[in-house]
Scaffold this motif. Structure first.
Motif, PDB file in Angstrom:
ATOM      1  N   SER A   1       2.311  -6.384   9.617  1.00 60.76           N
ATOM      2  CA  SER A   1       2.788  -5.532   8.541  1.00 60.76           C
ATOM      3  C   SER A   1       3.904  -4.641   9.045  1.00 60.76           C
ATOM      4  O   SER A   1       4.093  -4.487  10.253  1.00 60.76           O
ATOM      5  N   VAL A   2       4.627  -4.060   8.104  1.00 61.30           N
ATOM      6  CA  VAL A   2       5.642  -3.056   8.413  1.00 61.30           C
ATOM      7  C   VAL A   2       5.465  -1.899   7.442  1.00 61.30           C
ATOM      8  O   VAL A   2       4.999  -2.077   6.310  1.00 61.30           O
ATOM      9  N   THR A   3       5.829  -0.715   7.897  1.00 61.14           N
ATOM     10  CA  THR A   3       5.730   0.484   7.073  1.00 61.14           C
ATOM     11  C   THR A   3       7.104   1.121   6.995  1.00 61.14           C
ATOM     12  O   THR A   3       7.826   1.174   7.994  1.00 61.14           O
ATOM     13  N   PHE A   4       7.456   1.586   5.800  1.00 57.97           N
ATOM     14  CA  PHE A   4       8.704   2.303   5.588  1.00 57.97           C
ATOM     15  C   PHE A   4       8.385   3.698   5.076  1.00 57.97           C
ATOM     16  O   PHE A   4       7.416   3.882   4.334  1.00 57.97           O
ATOM     17  N   LEU A   5       9.192   4.670   5.448  1.00 61.81           N
ATOM     18  CA  LEU A   5       9.056   6.029   4.927  1.00 61.81           C
ATOM     19  C   LEU A   5       9.974   6.161   3.722  1.00 61.81           C
ATOM     20  O   LEU A   5      11.125   5.710   3.752  1.00 61.81           O
ATOM     21  N   LEU A   6       9.475   6.790   2.662  1.00 61.96           N
ATOM     22  CA  LEU A   6      10.212   6.902   1.408  1.00 61.96           C
ATOM     23  C   LEU A   6      10.492   8.356   1.056  1.00 61.96           C
ATOM     24  O   LEU A   6       9.689   9.239   1.357  1.00 61.96           O
TER      25      LEU A   6
ATOM     26  N   ALA B   1      12.029  -0.394   9.646  1.00 66.01           N
ATOM     27  CA  ALA B   1      10.659  -0.899   9.598  1.00 66.01           C
ATOM     28  C   ALA B   1       9.867  -0.419  10.809  1.00 66.01           C
ATOM     29  O   ALA B   1      10.310  -0.557  11.942  1.00 66.01           O
ATOM     30  N   LEU B   2       8.717   0.182  10.543  1.00 65.62           N
ATOM     31  CA  LEU B   2       7.800   0.594  11.601  1.00 65.62           C
ATOM     32  C   LEU B   2       6.726  -0.487  11.687  1.00 65.62           C
ATOM     33  O   LEU B   2       5.942  -0.676  10.752  1.00 65.62           O
ATOM     34  N   GLU B   3       6.697  -1.235  12.788  1.00 67.90           N
ATOM     35  CA  GLU B   3       5.787  -2.370  12.921  1.00 67.90           C
ATOM     36  C   GLU B   3       4.363  -1.906  13.182  1.00 67.90           C
ATOM     37  O   GLU B   3       4.134  -0.817  13.698  1.00 67.90           O
TER      38      GLU B   3
ATOM     39  N   VAL C   1       8.324  11.669   1.259  1.00 70.48           N
ATOM     40  CA  VAL C   1       7.235  12.000   0.346  1.00 70.48           C
ATOM     41  C   VAL C   1       6.145  10.938   0.325  1.00 70.48           C
ATOM     42  O   VAL C   1       5.055  11.180  -0.179  1.00 70.48           O
ATOM     43  N   ALA C   2       6.432   9.745   0.867  1.00 69.48           N
ATOM     44  CA  ALA C   2       5.440   8.670   0.818  1.00 69.48           C
ATOM     45  C   ALA C   2       5.717   7.640   1.906  1.00 69.48           C
ATOM     46  O   ALA C   2       6.795   7.615   2.508  1.00 69.48           O
ATOM     47  N   ARG C   3       4.708   6.791   2.118  1.00 67.62           N
ATOM     48  CA  ARG C   3       4.841   5.635   3.006  1.00 67.62           C
ATOM     49  C   ARG C   3       4.509   4.398   2.200  1.00 67.62           C
ATOM     50  O   ARG C   3       3.642   4.438   1.328  1.00 67.62           O
ATOM     51  N   VAL C   4       5.181   3.296   2.514  1.00 68.96           N
ATOM     52  CA  VAL C   4       4.851   2.029   1.873  1.00 68.96           C
ATOM     53  C   VAL C   4       4.627   0.994   2.968  1.00 68.96           C
ATOM     54  O   VAL C   4       5.447   0.853   3.881  1.00 68.96           O
TER      55      VAL C   4
ATOM     56  N   LYS D   1       0.881  -1.169   0.000  1.00 70.76           N
ATOM     57  CA  LYS D   1       0.000   0.000   0.000  1.00 70.76           C
ATOM     58  C   LYS D   1       0.914   1.213   0.000  1.00 70.76           C
ATOM     59  O   LYS D   1       1.663   1.443   0.956  1.00 70.76           O
ATOM     60  N   VAL D   2       0.898   1.973  -1.081  1.00 77.66           N
ATOM     61  CA  VAL D   2       1.728   3.167  -1.199  1.00 77.66           C
ATOM     62  C   VAL D   2       0.842   4.381  -0.963  1.00 77.66           C
ATOM     63  O   VAL D   2      -0.173   4.558  -1.627  1.00 77.66           O
TER      64      VAL D   2
END
Length: 109
Positions: free
Chosen positions: A101-106, A91-93, A61-64, A41-42
């Motif tokens: 899931s994990v989220t990364f900042l881009l 990784a943000l759990e 600018v985005a999260r994935v 999910k972007v």
């Protein structure tokens, strides 16, 4: 609680920087190679969030968001819709179990 599969509908490619040696033992130049394709999910930052990020000198600018995995880190990058993004966070759990899931900042490259 399970992950909503429909939420992860964007196809991304994760790439890593590799270097090696040729058949004669000489080092080869570093190059980006595909590590793996993933469903994600972007979410691009809203205008308000983008202005706030720029005010604090952040280049995010985005999260994935992807299914939980431990083999992706900040030395890699993400390709989405032909654009290249650097992974700027560990990784943000997720807030439930930490293993869904994990989220990364881009940021833009």
């Amino acid at each position: 609680m399970s992950q909503n599969a429909g939420e992860l509908r964007h196809r991304i490619k994760v790439q890593k920087l590799t270097s090696g040696k040729d058949e004669d033992g000489y080092p080869t130049p570093e190059q980006w190679v595909d590590f793996m394709p993933l469903w994600a999910k972007v979410t691009h930052l809203s205008g308000k969030d983008l202005i706030a990020a720029q005010a604090s000198n952040s280049k995010i600018v985005a999260r994935v968001k992807i299914r939980y995995r431990e083999d992706i880190d900040t030395t890699m990058r993400v390709i989405y819709k032909g654009k290249t993004y650097a992974i700027d966070s560990q990784a943000l759990e997720d807030t439930n179990t930490g293993y869904e899931s994990v989220t990364f900042l881009l940021s833009n490259i």
